[in-house]
Design a protein around this motif. Structure first.
Motif, PDB file in Angstrom:
ATOM      1  N   ASN A  47       0.809  -1.217   0.000  1.00 16.86           N
ATOM      2  CA  ASN A  47       0.000   0.000   0.000  1.00 16.86           C
ATOM      3  C   ASN A  47       0.849   1.278   0.000  1.00 16.86           C
ATOM      4  O   ASN A  47       0.327   2.367  -0.197  1.00 16.86           O
ATOM      5  CB  ASN A  47      -0.938   0.043   1.218  1.00 16.86           C
ATOM      6  CG  ASN A  47      -2.147  -0.875   1.107  1.00 16.86           C
ATOM      7  OD1 ASN A  47      -2.967  -0.938   2.013  1.00 16.86           O
ATOM      8  ND2 ASN A  47      -2.285  -1.589  -0.005  1.00 16.86           N
ATOM      9  N   PHE A  48       2.163   1.115   0.254  1.00 21.87           N
ATOM     10  CA  PHE A  48       3.053   2.275   0.233  1.00 21.87           C
ATOM     11  C   PHE A  48       4.029   2.126  -0.930  1.00 21.87           C
ATOM     12  O   PHE A  48       4.670   1.069  -1.068  1.00 21.87           O
ATOM     13  CB  PHE A  48       3.855   2.385   1.537  1.00 21.87           C
ATOM     14  CG  PHE A  48       3.018   2.645   2.765  1.00 21.87           C
ATOM     15  CD1 PHE A  48       2.746   3.944   3.180  1.00 21.87           C
ATOM     16  CD2 PHE A  48       2.503   1.586   3.510  1.00 21.87           C
ATOM     17  CE1 PHE A  48       1.980   4.176   4.322  1.00 21.87           C
ATOM     18  CE2 PHE A  48       1.746   1.820   4.650  1.00 21.87           C
ATOM     19  CZ  PHE A  48       1.476   3.118   5.057  1.00 21.87           C
ATOM     20  N   ALA A  49       4.142   3.152  -1.773  1.00 22.99           N
ATOM     21  CA  ALA A  49       5.119   3.130  -2.869  1.00 22.99           C
ATOM     22  C   ALA A  49       6.529   3.172  -2.264  1.00 22.99           C
ATOM     23  O   ALA A  49       6.697   3.592  -1.115  1.00 22.99           O
ATOM     24  CB  ALA A  49       4.880   4.318  -3.790  1.00 22.99           C
ATOM     25  N   PRO A  50       7.558   2.726  -3.042  1.00 23.06           N
ATOM     26  CA  PRO A  50       8.927   2.656  -2.484  1.00 23.06           C
ATOM     27  C   PRO A  50       9.416   3.977  -1.882  1.00 23.06           C
ATOM     28  O   PRO A  50      10.169   3.980  -0.908  1.00 23.06           O
ATOM     29  CB  PRO A  50       9.773   2.252  -3.699  1.00 23.06           C
ATOM     30  CG  PRO A  50       8.831   1.552  -4.622  1.00 23.06           C
ATOM     31  CD  PRO A  50       7.494   2.199  -4.414  1.00 23.06           C
ATOM     32  N   GLY A  51       8.944   5.112  -2.421  1.00 32.72           N
ATOM     33  CA  GLY A  51       9.371   6.414  -1.908  1.00 32.72           C
ATOM     34  C   GLY A  51       9.043   6.656  -0.443  1.00 32.72           C
ATOM     35  O   GLY A  51       9.501   7.636   0.150  1.00 32.72           O
ATOM     36  N   VAL A  52       8.246   5.791   0.166  1.00 32.78           N
ATOM     37  CA  VAL A  52       7.860   5.963   1.573  1.00 32.78           C
ATOM     38  C   VAL A  52       9.078   6.058   2.476  1.00 32.78           C
ATOM     39  O   VAL A  52       9.051   6.740   3.506  1.00 32.78           O
ATOM     40  CB  VAL A  52       6.919   4.811   2.027  1.00 32.78           C
ATOM     41  CG1 VAL A  52       7.627   3.466   2.013  1.00 32.78           C
ATOM     42  CG2 VAL A  52       6.313   5.095   3.398  1.00 32.78           C
ATOM     43  N   LYS A  53      10.173   5.396   2.047  1.00 27.27           N
ATOM     44  CA  LYS A  53      11.377   5.377   2.896  1.00 27.27           C
ATOM     45  C   LYS A  53      11.996   6.771   3.055  1.00 27.27           C
ATOM     46  O   LYS A  53      12.714   7.016   4.020  1.00 27.27           O
ATOM     47  CB  LYS A  53      12.403   4.390   2.327  1.00 27.27           C
ATOM     48  CG  LYS A  53      11.989   2.942   2.577  1.00 27.27           C
ATOM     49  CD  LYS A  53      12.778   1.954   1.736  1.00 27.27           C
ATOM     50  CE  LYS A  53      12.085   0.604   1.716  1.00 27.27           C
ATOM     51  NZ  LYS A  53      12.501  -0.209   0.565  1.00 27.27           N
ATOM     52  N   ASP A  54      11.702   7.652   2.092  1.00 21.98           N
ATOM     53  CA  ASP A  54      12.252   9.012   2.187  1.00 21.98           C
ATOM     54  C   ASP A  54      11.498   9.884   3.185  1.00 21.98           C
ATOM     55  O   ASP A  54      11.987  10.938   3.589  1.00 21.98           O
ATOM     56  CB  ASP A  54      12.193   9.700   0.806  1.00 21.98           C
ATOM     57  CG  ASP A  54      13.047   8.960  -0.209  1.00 21.98           C
ATOM     58  OD1 ASP A  54      14.025   8.309   0.224  1.00 21.98           O
ATOM     59  OD2 ASP A  54      12.703   9.002  -1.406  1.00 21.98           O
ATOM     60  N   ARG A  55      10.285   9.479   3.542  1.00 17.09           N
ATOM     61  CA  ARG A  55       9.483  10.311   4.451  1.00 17.09           C
ATOM     62  C   ARG A  55       9.352   9.680   5.835  1.00 17.09           C
ATOM     63  O   ARG A  55       9.393  10.398   6.835  1.00 17.09           O
ATOM     64  CB  ARG A  55       8.084  10.532   3.871  1.00 17.09           C
ATOM     65  CG  ARG A  55       8.096  11.211   2.494  1.00 17.09           C
ATOM     66  CD  ARG A  55       6.690  11.521   2.037  1.00 17.09           C
ATOM     67  NE  ARG A  55       6.151  12.701   2.677  1.00 17.09           N
ATOM     68  CZ  ARG A  55       6.202  13.922   2.167  1.00 17.09           C
ATOM     69  NH1 ARG A  55       6.769  14.141   0.992  1.00 17.09           N
ATOM     70  NH2 ARG A  55       5.667  14.946   2.805  1.00 17.09           N
ATOM     71  N   ALA A  56       9.185   8.354   5.830  1.00 18.06           N
ATOM     72  CA  ALA A  56       8.928   7.676   7.106  1.00 18.06           C
ATOM     73  C   ALA A  56      10.213   7.534   7.909  1.00 18.06           C
ATOM     74  O   ALA A  56      11.288   7.368   7.338  1.00 18.06           O
ATOM     75  CB  ALA A  56       8.341   6.294   6.843  1.00 18.06           C
ATOM     76  N   SER A  57      10.091   7.606   9.243  1.00 21.68           N
ATOM     77  CA  SER A  57      11.258   7.285  10.073  1.00 21.68           C
ATOM     78  C   SER A  57      11.429   5.768  10.127  1.00 21.68           C
ATOM     79  O   SER A  57      12.535   5.254  10.176  1.00 21.68           O
ATOM     80  CB  SER A  57      11.090   7.856  11.482  1.00 21.68           C
ATOM     81  OG  SER A  57       9.888   7.372  12.067  1.00 21.68           O
ATOM     82  N   ILE A  58      10.307   5.067  10.123  1.00 19.77           N
ATOM     83  CA  ILE A  58      10.338   3.603  10.108  1.00 19.77           C
ATOM     84  C   ILE A  58       9.247   3.136   9.152  1.00 19.77           C
ATOM     85  O   ILE A  58       8.127   3.652   9.174  1.00 19.77           O
ATOM     86  CB  ILE A  58      10.040   3.010  11.513  1.00 19.77           C
ATOM     87  CG1 ILE A  58      10.993   3.583  12.567  1.00 19.77           C
ATOM     88  CG2 ILE A  58      10.110   1.489  11.485  1.00 19.77           C
ATOM     89  CD1 ILE A  58      10.614   3.229  13.999  1.00 19.77           C
ATOM     90  N   TYR A  59       9.574   2.154   8.320  1.00 22.90           N
ATOM     91  CA  TYR A  59       8.583   1.588   7.406  1.00 22.90           C
ATOM     92  C   TYR A  59       8.577   0.074   7.570  1.00 22.90           C
ATOM     93  O   TYR A  59       9.615  -0.577   7.433  1.00 22.90           O
ATOM     94  CB  TYR A  59       8.905   1.977   5.954  1.00 22.90           C
ATOM     95  CG  TYR A  59       8.144   1.171   4.922  1.00 22.90           C
ATOM     96  CD1 TYR A  59       6.742   1.147   4.929  1.00 22.90           C
ATOM     97  CD2 TYR A  59       8.807   0.428   3.946  1.00 22.90           C
ATOM     98  CE1 TYR A  59       6.037   0.397   3.997  1.00 22.90           C
ATOM     99  CE2 TYR A  59       8.110  -0.316   2.997  1.00 22.90           C
ATOM    100  CZ  TYR A  59       6.728  -0.332   3.040  1.00 22.90           C
ATOM    101  OH  TYR A  59       6.034  -1.075   2.122  1.00 22.90           O
ATOM    102  N   ILE A  60       7.417  -0.461   7.900  1.00 22.18           N
ATOM    103  CA  ILE A  60       7.270  -1.911   8.082  1.00 22.18           C
ATOM    104  C   ILE A  60       6.416  -2.438   6.929  1.00 22.18           C
ATOM    105  O   ILE A  60       5.215  -2.174   6.871  1.00 22.18           O
ATOM    106  CB  ILE A  60       6.573  -2.231   9.436  1.00 22.18           C
ATOM    107  CG1 ILE A  60       7.288  -1.554  10.607  1.00 22.18           C
ATOM    108  CG2 ILE A  60       6.443  -3.741   9.635  1.00 22.18           C
ATOM    109  CD1 ILE A  60       8.658  -2.092  10.918  1.00 22.18           C
TER     110      ILE A  60
END
Lengths: 302, 302
Positions: A260-273
Motif C-alpha cells: 500500500n506504500f510506494a517505495p518512496g515511503v522510505k524518504d518520508r517515514a522514520s520507520i517503514y514496516i
C-alpha cells in the motif's frame, strides 16, 4: 522484530514446563493451495517454538462436526481453521463453532466483544485473559517493539498523545485495530472508501473505552498529515497511500498482502514496516500459550 | 393463514395473564424509509396482539451501548433491530450483542447452532425452548397450516416422505430453512447458483440431525420435478422458477420480496403462496411470548 516475541513465548513455555507440548490443530477444508502453504507454515513455526501441530484435512460438509469433536477433546489446546471455505456467511457461522477455550485466532464473538468494550479478562477475578484477534494484535506488538507504546505511561494508556491513521475498516482487521489503539489511548482516524471516523477515549482519556465520532467531509488529506503513525491494509494492488500526505518522520506500517506504500515511503517515514505476517504467526502461538495458561487458571480455581 | 397462529398467540398471552404486557423494543438506526415502515408495522401488529412496543431511534455509533442497556433492563422482554445499518459484517457483530433472552429474531449464534444441530431446548431439563429464526420458521408454520406436516407422524419426523426444493442458500433464510425441513424428516434439495446439495437424515431417518450430500452435476432440472414442495427466495426480479419443471399439484411458496414464480404457477401448483411477510411478523411475536415464558421457567427453576 518478531524474534523478540518469539523468545518470550519460548521462555514462557519452558517456565510452564507442561507434561506434553500444547497442541494446535489446524483444519484444512478447501482446495486453495495458499491455505495449504499457510497451514504448513503454521506447523513449522509451531514446532520451532516447542508446540505440537496436527493438520486435519476434512471435507467441508463434515467440518462443523469435526470442530465440535475437537472442542470436546482435552488433548487439543488450540484450533485454527483455514478460511475461506465457503467464502460466504457460512464461514462466519463456522468461526463461532470453535470453543472459546481453543480459539487461538480470537474470532469468537465473546473475544471480539471484549476487545471493543476494552474488557481484558473473562472472569471477575481477572485470572482468565481474553484473547485478541491475531492480525490487529500483531500490529500492536509491532508498535510496542517500535516504542510507539510509551512504557512510562500506565498500562492501558500507553498510546496517549499519539495520533494514528488506520486505512481499512473491515470487521476482520481495520475496525478492531482502530478500537484497540483507541482503547490504549490513541486518537485514531479510521478511513474507508466512504468516510473518516474518529476513535478515541475523549479529552484526558475520560472514557474507559473508545467512542466513535463522525468526521463529516473528512478524507485522508485531512487526517494523514496529522498522524504519527499511518497503518494501511487495503486489499488489491491499486490503492497507494499518497506519500505527500505523510508527515516527515512518521511510522508507516503495511498489513495488506499487497504494497500500500510506494517505495518512496522510505524518504518520508522514520520507520517503514512492509509486512506483519511473521509477527502474526508468533502472536497466534502466544494466544495458544495464553489459552493453555487460562485452562490451568480455571482448573486451579475450580 | 396467519390468523390462526395470531389467535393462538393471543390466547397463550391471555392464559399467562402477565401483570404488564410483554414489551418489544425496536431499534432504528438507519435512514432507510423501508426500515421505518417495517418498524411501524411491527408496532401495529404488536399492539393488536396485546404486546407493548417501543421504538428507539438511536445514532448508529451509540447502538452497541443502547443494546447493552436494553439487555440489562428487566422491563424489556424482546429486542428487534432494523437492518441494514452499516450493511457490512459490522451488522453481524451487532446482531450478536442482543441478549439470548431477548432475541426475538432468533439470530444469536447459540440459537442458530441449536437449529442446525436439531437441539430444541437451551437446558437439560427441557424447559427453556431454543428460539428459531423468524423467516425460516414462518415458512415452517405455513407448511404446518397447509398440512404438509403430517400430524399422524411423531413430532420431529412429520415431514418424513416429503421431497422439498429450496432455492436460495443464504445464511439468513435458505440454508437454515433447508436444515430445519431436513431435521423434521424431509429430503431437501438446496439449490443455489453454484450447485445442488441434499439435506436429509438418511434412509429411515436414522440420523438425529440432517447431513449434507453433494449432488455433482445436478441443477434445478433434476430436483424440482421430484419435489412435492418448491420454496423460492431469490432476491431481485430476474429469477423465475421454470414452471415446466414443477410437478402437477406441487405446493409453491415464495419468500422473496419479488415474485419468483410467474403467474402461470397457478395452473400447475395445488397451492401457491405468494408471500410470507404476515406470517413472519406473527412468528416474531410468538418468539416474544416464548422468551417471556422462558424467563418465567428460568425464574421458577432458580
Amino acid at each position: 522484530m518478531s524474534k523478540k516475541l518469539q523468545e518470550e513465548v519460548i521462555q514462557s513455555l519452558q517456565a510452564l514446563n507442561p507434561p506434553q507440548p500444547p497442541k494446535l490443530v489446524g483444519f484444512l477444508s478447501s482446495e486453495d493451495p495458499a491455505a495449504r502453504v499457510y497451514a504448513e507454515w503454521t506447523g513449522r513455526n509451531c514446532r520451532e517454538l516447542g508446540f505440537e501441530f496436527e493438520l486435519r484435512e476434512v471435507d467441508r460438509e463434515d467440518l462443523e462436526e469435526s470442530l465440535i469433536a475437537a472442542n470436546a477433546d482435552a488433548g487439543v489446546h488450540g484450533i485454527i481453521v483455514y478460511y475461506p471455505i465457503y467464502g460466504s456467511q457460512h464461514d462466519r457461522y463456522l468461526q463461532q463453532i470453535v470453543g472459546l477455550n481453543k480459539d487461538v485466532e480470537g474470532l469468537s464473538h465473546t473475544y471480539i466483544f471484549n476487545m471493543y468494550q476494552n474488557i481484558r479478562f473473562l472472569d471477575e477475578e481477572r485470572k482468565v485473559k481474553s484473547i485478541l484477534p491475531c492480525t490487529p494484535l500483531a500490529v500492536i506488538k509491532v508498535l510496542e517493539y517500535l516504542q510507539i507504546y510509551n512504557t512510562i505511561l500506565p498500562y492501558g494508556n500507553r498510546l496517549h498523545g499519539r495520533t494514528i491513521t488506520v486505512i481499512n475498516r473491515s470487521e476482520v482487521v481495520g475496525r478492531p485495530l482502530a478500537a484497540l489503539l483507541a482503547n490504549d489511548g490513541a486518537y485514531v482516524y479510521s478511513v474507508d472508501v466512504n468516510d473518516v471516523l474518529g476513535f478515541h477515549r475523549g479529552q484526558g482519556l475520560k472514557k474507559k473505552r473508545h467512542e466513535v465520532t463522525e468526521k463529516p467531509g473528512w478524507t485522508m488529506k485531512d487526517c494523514i498529515p496529522l498522524s504519527d503513525v499511518v497503518i494501511s491494509g487495503v486489499p488489491g494492488d491499486k490503492f497507494k497511500v499518497p506519500l505527500e500526505l505523510i508527515k516527515d518522520g512518521a511510522v508507516c506500517i503495511n498489513f495488506s498482502s499487497e504494497k500500500n506504500f510506494a517505495p518512496g515511503v522510505k524518504d518520508r517515514a522514520s520507520i517503514y514496516i512492509p509486512a506483519i505476517g511473521k509477527m502474526t504467526i508468533v502472536v497466534l502461538l502466544r494466544n495458544l500459550l495464553r489459552l493453555y495458561q487460562n485452562t490451568l487458571a480455571q482448573q486451579n480455581s475450580s
